[in-house]
Design a protein around this motif. Sequence first.
Motif, PDB file in Angstrom:
ATOM      1  N   GLN A   1       0.838  -1.185   0.000  1.00  0.00           N
ATOM      2  CA  GLN A   1       0.000   0.000   0.000  1.00  0.00           C
ATOM      3  C   GLN A   1       0.877   1.241   0.000  1.00  0.00           C
ATOM      4  N   VAL A   2       0.547   2.188  -0.872  1.00  0.00           N
ATOM      5  CA  VAL A   2       1.331   3.408  -0.968  1.00  0.00           C
ATOM      6  C   VAL A   2       0.966   4.339   0.170  1.00  0.00           C
ATOM      7  N   SER A  25       6.347   5.701   1.002  1.00  0.00           N
ATOM      8  CA  SER A  25       6.757   4.351   1.364  1.00  0.00           C
ATOM      9  C   SER A  25       5.956   3.386   0.506  1.00  0.00           C
ATOM     10  N   GLY A  26       6.584   2.317   0.110  1.00  0.00           N
ATOM     11  CA  GLY A  26       5.896   1.345  -0.712  1.00  0.00           C
ATOM     12  C   GLY A  26       6.249   1.442  -2.184  1.00  0.00           C
ATOM     13  N   ARG A  27       6.625   2.635  -2.641  1.00  0.00           N
ATOM     14  CA  ARG A  27       7.070   2.808  -4.017  1.00  0.00           C
ATOM     15  C   ARG A  27       7.768   4.148  -4.140  1.00  0.00           C
ATOM     16  N   THR A  28       8.351   4.406  -5.294  1.00  0.00           N
ATOM     17  CA  THR A  28       9.007   5.690  -5.513  1.00  0.00           C
ATOM     18  C   THR A  28       8.163   6.539  -6.453  1.00  0.00           C
ATOM     19  N   PHE A  29       8.293   7.849  -6.311  1.00  0.00           N
ATOM     20  CA  PHE A  29       7.555   8.786  -7.147  1.00  0.00           C
ATOM     21  C   PHE A  29       8.496   9.742  -7.866  1.00  0.00           C
ATOM     22  N   GLU A 114      -3.587  12.060  -6.893  1.00  0.00           N
ATOM     23  CA  GLU A 114      -3.813  10.603  -6.893  1.00  0.00           C
ATOM     24  C   GLU A 114      -3.669  10.024  -5.490  1.00  0.00           C
ATOM     25  N   TYR A 115      -2.683  10.489  -4.744  1.00  0.00           N
ATOM     26  CA  TYR A 115      -2.467  10.006  -3.381  1.00  0.00           C
ATOM     27  C   TYR A 115      -2.260  11.201  -2.442  1.00  0.00           C
TER      28      TYR A 115
END
Length: 126
Positions: A1-2, A25-29, A114-115
């Motif tokens: 989960q991002v 956390s969970g992925r890079t942007f 988006e987030y």
Amino acid sequence: QVQLVESGGGMVQAGGSLRLSCAPSGRTFINYAMAWFRQAPGKEREFVADVGASGVTTYYGDSVKGRFTISRGNAKNTVYLQMHSLKPEDTAVYYCAKVRAGAGLQLLSAPDVEYWGQGTQVTVSS
């Protein structure tokens, strides 16, 4: 989960400075634009600033121009909001945001996000 994790909020006297940080956390942007919004009690969420993926292009809301600076860290995955000359009207919860691909940075609004991060409180006393 991002998740977008914000830090750096707090209480400061008018005229003071704070720096907010945001890291996913969970992925890079690193390939996406990022932004900061804020929301004061009883008011709508307000655009503060955004920065393009490269870190070069930035836009600011009229109320913070000349006082706030948005930037990306060297690895481009962390986003900062340096706030100077803070005023009581800057008091709000500040939210980090990942911008949807293709959104126009110059006229960014909440539907372009988006987030969202969980928010960090900034309180400026007079």
